[in-house]
Design an enzyme around this catalytic site. Structure first.
Site, PDB file in Angstrom:
ATOM      1  N   MET A   1       3.531   1.936   1.026  1.00  0.00           N
ATOM      2  CA  MET A   1       3.962   2.694  -0.158  1.00  0.00           C
ATOM      3  C   MET A   1       5.462   2.554  -0.404  1.00  0.00           C
ATOM      4  SD  MET A   1       2.072   4.406  -2.246  1.00  0.00           S
ATOM      5  CE  MET A   1       0.741   5.284  -1.438  1.00  0.00           C
TER       6      MET A   1
ATOM      7  N   ALA B   1       2.673   8.718   8.689  1.00  0.00           N
ATOM      8  CA  ALA B   1       1.382   8.017   8.710  1.00  0.00           C
ATOM      9  C   ALA B   1       1.577   6.595   8.200  1.00  0.00           C
ATOM     10  CB  ALA B   1       0.339   8.756   7.865  1.00  0.00           C
ATOM     11  N   PHE B   2       0.602   5.751   8.452  1.00  0.00           N
ATOM     12  CA  PHE B   2       0.783   4.318   8.176  1.00  0.00           C
ATOM     13  C   PHE B   2       0.904   4.009   6.694  1.00  0.00           C
ATOM     14  CE2 PHE B   2      -2.865   1.923   6.453  1.00  0.00           C
ATOM     15  CZ  PHE B   2      -3.765   2.955   6.258  1.00  0.00           C
ATOM     16  N   LYS B   3       0.516   4.960   5.833  1.00  0.00           N
ATOM     17  CA  LYS B   3       0.591   4.702   4.402  1.00  0.00           C
ATOM     18  C   LYS B   3       2.033   4.401   3.953  1.00  0.00           C
ATOM     19  CE  LYS B   3      -3.789   6.055   3.320  1.00  0.00           C
ATOM     20  NZ  LYS B   3      -4.338   6.551   4.572  1.00  0.00           N
ATOM     21  N   ASP B   4       3.016   4.928   4.695  1.00  0.00           N
ATOM     22  CA  ASP B   4       4.418   4.668   4.330  1.00  0.00           C
ATOM     23  C   ASP B   4       4.748   3.171   4.364  1.00  0.00           C
ATOM     24  OD1 ASP B   4       5.221   7.379   4.004  1.00  0.00           O
ATOM     25  OD2 ASP B   4       5.486   7.592   6.170  1.00  0.00           O
TER      26      ASP B   4
END
Ligand SMILES: *Cc1c(COP(=O)(O)O)cnc(C)c1O
Length: 471
Positions: A120, A114-117
């Site tokens: 993060m 997911a784009f959170k990587d």
């Protein structure tokens, strides 16, 4: 010598901080969110150099102006190279043209799909860098509607200086999402299932930040999108997409953005402030439509959260909207404080003079569950491309309001939401290679009530920050 860039709170009641302190602080002590005191601007020559630069190189050009003189370009470049090497493609966020003028920006090639990587992986390296410089430790407590938790646990599981506790709403995240949080065996990462909604989890995290004794005791840090470094790291892919799509030569691009907490769309707003020509910024919501209602009616008003096929957007309080209110009001912290007081007291506020400004800067569309299902089916039938339900909200929104060249931010791989996709397409999407063990590895998590005392007790008994000393 570069002068330092300071950060101020949207509620105007705390001292300015530099970038490193802002990275560690998360939420400001007055309850507000940090923003740079002045907005950097990228020169047209810098932006014009992006087509020949890699994702990591663009990231350095975009992020370094925000670090003031606290982080060197060389250190930032090393961290960016490292962070984006965890992605399964050298392009990091590849583009996929669905049809002429309609391009998907795939943000899901990192380790938790997911784009959170994207943000993060860099944030974890930034935090370790700052903590090592200061010889300190930190405890991160974060709330997740599904994807932040896995991304945080994955990014910090090898950290020597950070303990991570993630709160997720029990039963409201997909099995894949839960397992990404509960299967890593490292002792510095912990997943907590809270008997409540995402908003309850987020409220618990905010309450821990506002409990100053507790906050100091555990050296509390945040990795939710209230953390400024998250937002700033997300700005990169707006520039990246533009650089690969003609750099705006064929006119400014529009961006359709699946958003709940207003984080990803606010990164687009920041890209615009930095000098990226953008036509429309399109807010795409699911049936939890607080933002589209605010744009349409000028009233920001909470309702109960509805569980949808795009759980990472099942949110009724869009924390980062506060940053936008601060900007739209000409940085009127008194106004922001009174709006937030009204929100806390009666669950709503009137945008007043900010309503027409909001309406002029954003389009907003809410996709129903039926819209999402129809969109996933027809996109697969017409183009042989499978969307995840969050991305489908953005395709629905773009179809409804976009004109000209449009980029759809694809925030997750469909295999992260296999039940939702199977219910819609009758086929279960397989996990990509490398995730063979995820569904069989053993899990480790605790279930806790929606209680501040219970969660604080858990954090206190698991943090390795010792009382009085932070080493
Ligand atoms: C977190 C998330 C979103 C929403 O991001 P915001 O920070 O709320 O803008 C959208 N899609 C997916 C898959 C997510 O994980």
């Amino acid at each position: 010598m570069r002068t330092n860039l300071n950060y101020i709170s949207t509620r105007g009641e705390v001292e300015k901080l530099g970038f490193e302190d802002v990275v560690l602080a998360g939420l400001a002590r007055d309850g507000g969110l940090y923003l740079p005191e002045t907005w950097p601007v990228l020169s047209p020559a810098t932006i014009a150099s992006f087509p020949s630069k890699s994702f990591a190189e663009i990231a350095v050009d975009v992020i370094h102006p925000f670090t003031g003189n606290e982080i060197s370009r060389a250190d930032l470049a090393r961290m960016a190279e490292d962070a984006y090497a965890t992605f399964d493609t050298g392009e990091v966020t590849p583009l996929h043209e669905l049809k002429p003028g309609f391009t998907i920006l795939e943000l899901f090639h990192g380790p938790t799909l997911a784009f959170k990587d994207v943000a993060m992986q860099l944030l974890a390296r930034l935090m370790d860098h700052v903590l090592a410089k200061r010889d300190r430790r930190a405890t991160i407590v974060g709330a997740t509607s599904g994807d932040t938790g896995g991304a945080a646990i994955e990014a910090f599981r090898t950290s020597k200086r950070v303990d991570v506790v993630i709160l997720f709403p029990e039963g409201r995240v997909s099995d894949v999402q839960r397992r990404m949080m509960t299967t890593p065996p490292e002792e510095n990462v912990h997943a907590l299932a809270i008997r409540g909604t995402f908003d309850d989890c987020q409220a618990l995290v905010k309450a821990m930040f506002n409990d100053h004794a507790f906050r100091d005791r555990v050296e509390l840090s945040g990795v939710n999108s209230i953390n400024w470094a998250r937002i700033v790291a997300q700005v990169t892919y707006y520039f990246y997409a533009a650089s690969r799509l003609g750099g705006g030569n064929s006119g400014p691009l529009s961006f359709a953005v699946p958003t709940g907490n207003f984080g990803d769309i606010f990164a687009g707003y920041v890209a615009k402030r930095l000098g990226l020509p953008i036509d429309k910024l399109i807010i795409a919501s699911n049936e939890n439509d607080i933002l589209p209602r605010a744009v349409a009616t000028g009233v920001y008003s909470m309702r109960d959260v509805i569980a949808t096929s795009s759980p990472s957007m099942d949110i009724q309080i869009s924390s980062n909207f506060e940053r936008y209110l601060f900007e739209a009001s000409g940085r009127d912290a008194d106004l922001v404080r009174s709006l937030m007081t009204s929100l806390a007291a009666k669950g709503s506020f009137e945008l007043g003079r900010l309503a027409p400004i909001l309406k002029s800067e954003f389009e907003a569309v809410s996709a129903t569950e039926q819209d999402v299902a129809d969109c996933i089916r027809s996109t697969e039938a017409q183009f042989g491309y499978q969307l995840d339900p969050h991305t489908a909200c953005a395709v629905v929104a773009a179809d409804r309001v976009a004109s000209g060249n449009t980029v759809i931010l694809s925030t997750a791989h469909p295999a992260k939401f296999p039940d939702a996709i199977e219910a819609i397409t009758k086929k279960r999407p397989p996990l990509p290679p490398g995730f063979e063990h995820l569904m069989t590895d053993s899990e480790r998590f605790e279930v806790l009530p929606n209680s501040l005392a219970a969660v604080e007790d858990f954090v206190l008994s698991h943090t390795r920050v010792t009382a009085g000393v932070s080493r």
